[in-house]
Design a protein around this motif. Structure first.
Motif, mmCIF file in Angstrom:
data_model
loop_
_atom_site.group_PDB
_atom_site.id
_atom_site.type_symbol
_atom_site.label_atom_id
_atom_site.label_comp_id
_atom_site.label_asym_id
_atom_site.label_seq_id
_atom_site.Cartn_x
_atom_site.Cartn_y
_atom_site.Cartn_z
ATOM 1 N N VAL A 61 -17.154 -8.469 3.888
ATOM 2 C CA VAL A 61 -17.682 -7.439 4.787
ATOM 3 C C VAL A 61 -18.387 -8.101 5.966
ATOM 4 C CG1 VAL A 61 -17.945 -5.696 2.978
ATOM 5 C CG2 VAL A 61 -19.810 -7.277 3.433
ATOM 6 N N ARG A 62 -18.601 -7.302 7.022
ATOM 7 C CA ARG A 62 -19.382 -7.750 8.175
ATOM 8 C C ARG A 62 -20.577 -6.846 8.331
ATOM 9 N NH1 ARG A 62 -16.979 -7.049 13.216
ATOM 10 N NH2 ARG A 62 -15.410 -5.714 12.319
ATOM 11 N N GLY A 63 -21.659 -7.403 8.906
ATOM 12 C CA GLY A 63 -22.860 -6.623 9.185
ATOM 13 C C GLY A 63 -24.001 -7.032 8.295
ATOM 14 N N GLY B 263 -8.202 -4.022 -6.170
ATOM 15 C CA GLY B 263 -8.933 -3.481 -5.028
ATOM 16 C C GLY B 263 -8.233 -3.684 -3.702
ATOM 17 N N LEU B 264 -6.917 -3.720 -3.703
ATOM 18 C CA LEU B 264 -6.160 -3.936 -2.471
ATOM 19 C C LEU B 264 -5.503 -2.645 -2.005
ATOM 20 C CD1 LEU B 264 -4.313 -7.248 -3.426
ATOM 21 C CD2 LEU B 264 -6.292 -7.019 -1.940
ATOM 22 N N SER B 265 -5.410 -2.501 -0.705
ATOM 23 C CA SER B 265 -4.651 -1.387 -0.147
ATOM 24 C C SER B 265 -3.177 -1.774 -0.131
ATOM 25 C CB SER B 265 -5.119 -1.092 1.284
ATOM 26 O OG SER B 265 -4.767 -2.171 2.136
ATOM 27 N N GLN B 266 -2.304 -0.796 0.100
ATOM 28 C CA GLN B 266 -0.877 -1.103 0.217
ATOM 29 C C GLN B 266 -0.643 -2.026 1.404
ATOM 30 O OE1 GLN B 266 1.218 2.663 0.339
ATOM 31 N NE2 GLN B 266 1.460 2.694 -1.880
ATOM 32 N N ARG C 185 -10.441 0.914 4.967
ATOM 33 C CA ARG C 185 -9.452 0.056 5.614
ATOM 34 C C ARG C 185 -10.193 -1.043 6.363
ATOM 35 N NH1 ARG C 185 -8.579 5.021 7.351
ATOM 36 N NH2 ARG C 185 -9.120 4.422 9.463
ATOM 37 N N ARG C 186 -9.470 -2.046 6.800
ATOM 38 C CA ARG C 186 -10.060 -3.143 7.573
ATOM 39 C C ARG C 186 -10.763 -2.586 8.809
ATOM 40 N NH1 ARG C 186 -9.552 -8.688 8.062
ATOM 41 N NH2 ARG C 186 -9.796 -9.454 10.184
ATOM 42 N N ASP C 187 -11.966 -3.076 9.081
ATOM 43 C CA ASP C 187 -12.815 -2.674 10.207
ATOM 44 C C ASP C 187 -13.345 -1.246 10.093
ATOM 45 O OD1 ASP C 187 -12.711 -5.152 11.513
ATOM 46 O OD2 ASP C 187 -10.819 -4.635 12.484
ATOM 47 N N GLN C 188 -13.223 -0.635 8.931
ATOM 48 C CA GLN C 188 -13.795 0.695 8.694
ATOM 49 C C GLN C 188 -15.135 0.503 7.981
ATOM 50 O OE1 GLN C 188 -11.408 3.236 6.174
ATOM 51 N NE2 GLN C 188 -12.579 5.056 6.686
ATOM 52 N N GLY C 189 -16.070 1.388 8.271
ATOM 53 C CA GLY C 189 -17.352 1.327 7.591
ATOM 54 C C GLY C 189 -17.199 1.599 6.110
ATOM 55 N N CYS C 190 -18.081 0.996 5.324
ATOM 56 C CA CYS C 190 -18.065 1.260 3.893
ATOM 57 C C CYS C 190 -19.495 1.261 3.364
ATOM 58 C CB CYS C 190 -17.212 0.254 3.135
ATOM 59 S SG CYS C 190 -17.777 -1.438 3.191
ATOM 60 N N VAL C 191 -19.706 2.030 2.327
ATOM 61 C CA VAL C 191 -20.992 2.097 1.648
ATOM 62 C C VAL C 191 -20.772 1.475 0.277
ATOM 63 C CG1 VAL C 191 -22.799 3.602 0.748
ATOM 64 C CG2 VAL C 191 -21.683 4.161 2.920
ATOM 65 N N ARG D 146 -21.745 -1.588 5.462
ATOM 66 C CA ARG D 146 -21.100 -2.719 6.130
ATOM 67 C C ARG D 146 -19.757 -2.291 6.701
ATOM 68 N NH1 ARG D 146 -25.642 -4.130 5.175
ATOM 69 N NH2 ARG D 146 -26.304 -5.993 4.060
ATOM 70 N N LEU D 147 -19.126 -3.175 7.468
ATOM 71 C CA LEU D 147 -17.750 -2.982 7.911
ATOM 72 C C LEU D 147 -16.854 -3.774 6.965
ATOM 73 C CD1 LEU D 147 -17.847 -3.164 11.808
ATOM 74 C CD2 LEU D 147 -17.901 -1.170 10.320
ATOM 75 N N TYR D 148 -15.852 -3.115 6.434
ATOM 76 C CA TYR D 148 -14.954 -3.718 5.459
ATOM 77 C C TYR D 148 -13.989 -4.676 6.151
ATOM 78 C CZ TYR D 148 -11.275 -3.969 1.923
ATOM 79 O OH TYR D 148 -10.349 -4.400 1.023
ATOM 80 N N GLU D 149 -13.832 -5.864 5.596
ATOM 81 C CA GLU D 149 -12.885 -6.852 6.122
ATOM 82 C C GLU D 149 -11.684 -7.022 5.203
ATOM 83 O OE1 GLU D 149 -12.760 -9.086 8.967
ATOM 84 O OE2 GLU D 149 -14.013 -7.446 9.635
ATOM 85 N N GLY D 150 -11.920 -7.077 3.896
ATOM 86 C CA GLY D 150 -10.827 -7.281 2.951
ATOM 87 C C GLY D 150 -11.372 -7.544 1.565
#
Length: 195
Positions: free
Chosen positions: A165-167, A25-28, A136-142, A153-157
């Protein structure tokens, strides 16, 4: 200057590296940061366009960034060789243990009913999210959990066991870690539509 031609074996090993990264589940960018390089540098290894992927020291460095071993890379390579050719691969992220598998569908919409993400997005804002895109980091996610709960939430990593996540209740200052085993899908928010 001659154009670099990718050797099919190097390309296949790069694809196995990409498979390991996606399974975790990691981005490049996240994988590159863990390995001490840029996302572009990591991407060159995955595409087979950076030499050295067959070198044991390079393999150890790259797979260590994924909390894996060179043996895991070899197993991923053998899984790819044994896997039948898939027609059109679906994109997206459904949880299956530590692996995220494709999620069906296209861009979807969800209207917020609270201010848990204010000022990023307040009650009444409609979010468009794409199950085929990892945030991506600090992007919203469902996030859809295995029990059917939908979290915005906001995605952290992420790491191999959890999503950070934050929120939520208490606002954006609240940081939470969600076990991957509790997650069914993760989708990136691609637009915020205010009415």
């Amino acid at each position: 200057m001659p154009r670099f031609e990718t050797d099919p074996e190097i390309r296949a090993l790069g694809e196995a590296l990409a498979l390991l990264r996606r399974e975790r589940g990691l981005s490049q960018a996240e994988a590159g940061r863990r390995a001490g390089m840029t996302s572009q540098g990591w991407g060159l290894y995955e595409s087979g366009r950076r030499p050295g992927l067959f070198r044991p020291d390079v393999q150890r460095r790259l797979v260590a960034a994924l909390d894996a071993s060179p043996e895991d890379l070899a197993l991923a390579r053998s899984r790819q060789q044994a896997a039948p050719e898939r027609p059109t691969p679906m994109l997206g992220l459904n949880a299956s243990g530590r692996t995220f598998l494709p999620a069906p569908g296209g861009v979807r919409r969800l209207q917020l009913s609270n201010d848990d993400l204010a000022p990023w997005a307040a009650s009444g804002v409609v979010l468009e999210f794409d199950p085929q895109q990892w945030p991506r980091r600090d992007q919203g996610c469902v996030i859809e959990t295995v029990d059917g709960t939908v979290l915005v939430r906001l995605y952290e990593g992420a790491d191999s066991q959890t999503l950070t996540v934050r929120g939520g209740e208490g606002g954006l200052g609240v940081v939470a870690r969600i076990a991957r085993s509790d997650i069914r899908t993760v989708s990136a928010v691609t637009a915020r539509l205010e009415r």
